[in-house]
Design a protein around this motif. Sequence first.
Motif, PDB file in Angstrom:
ATOM      1  N   TYR A   1      41.694 -60.468  33.607  1.00 45.42           N
ATOM      2  CA  TYR A   1      40.530 -60.392  34.349  1.00 45.42           C
ATOM      3  C   TYR A   1      39.635 -59.195  33.886  1.00 45.42           C
ATOM      4  N   LYS A   2      40.187 -58.123  33.451  1.00 40.55           N
ATOM      5  CA  LYS A   2      39.289 -56.897  32.869  1.00 40.55           C
ATOM      6  C   LYS A   2      38.836 -57.088  31.572  1.00 40.55           C
TER       7      LYS A   2
ATOM      8  N   HIS B   1      30.445 -57.343  35.703  1.00 35.75           N
ATOM      9  CA  HIS B   1      31.813 -57.461  35.469  1.00 35.75           C
ATOM     10  C   HIS B   1      32.039 -55.852  35.728  1.00 35.75           C
TER      11      HIS B   1
ATOM     12  N   MET C   1      34.906 -55.304  38.557  1.00 34.99           N
ATOM     13  CA  MET C   1      36.304 -55.048  38.046  1.00 34.99           C
ATOM     14  C   MET C   1      36.476 -53.750  37.696  1.00 34.99           C
TER      15      MET C   1
END
Length: 155
Positions: A5-6, A49, A53
């Motif tokens: 996800y990151k 993003h 995150m």
Amino acid sequence: MIVFYKWIAPATGLLILAVTSLQWSKSEGAWPWYFWVFLAAAAIAAAMHGVKMGRLADEVVDHGDYLRVRRGSIEESIPIADIEKISSSHAFRPARVTLLLRRPGRLGDRVSFIARENWLGFYVESAAVIELRQRIALKKIHDEFVGADGIRGSG
């Protein structure tokens, strides 16, 4: 999954954006400013993003009485008794879990992470989060009844 996800998902998204932009630039009648559109889209995607995150913990390990949390090079042990509240945000996928702490530590007064999903999928709250929420509630009840110092009725 946090690595996905990151790092992996955003890199893949930017790669797809770059390939699409490159293919678009090769077609006849392409606008001459396609490269600036790509740069603007990449900057917007990177900013979104970072906001979504960037502050998530890289690792959260449950050790029973405490959680070991790591974000980058910072690692901290958070006792279950120091967790004031646990909340889940399902506005985005994957669901984000946030711990509100009684005392701020090296990671701040809020620690956010992505919990391991159930086998049922994204739309059911993680069993680990439910179990942690129950343990926090039991600890609060114990501290109110017995007292934080372990002497009955002193709390």
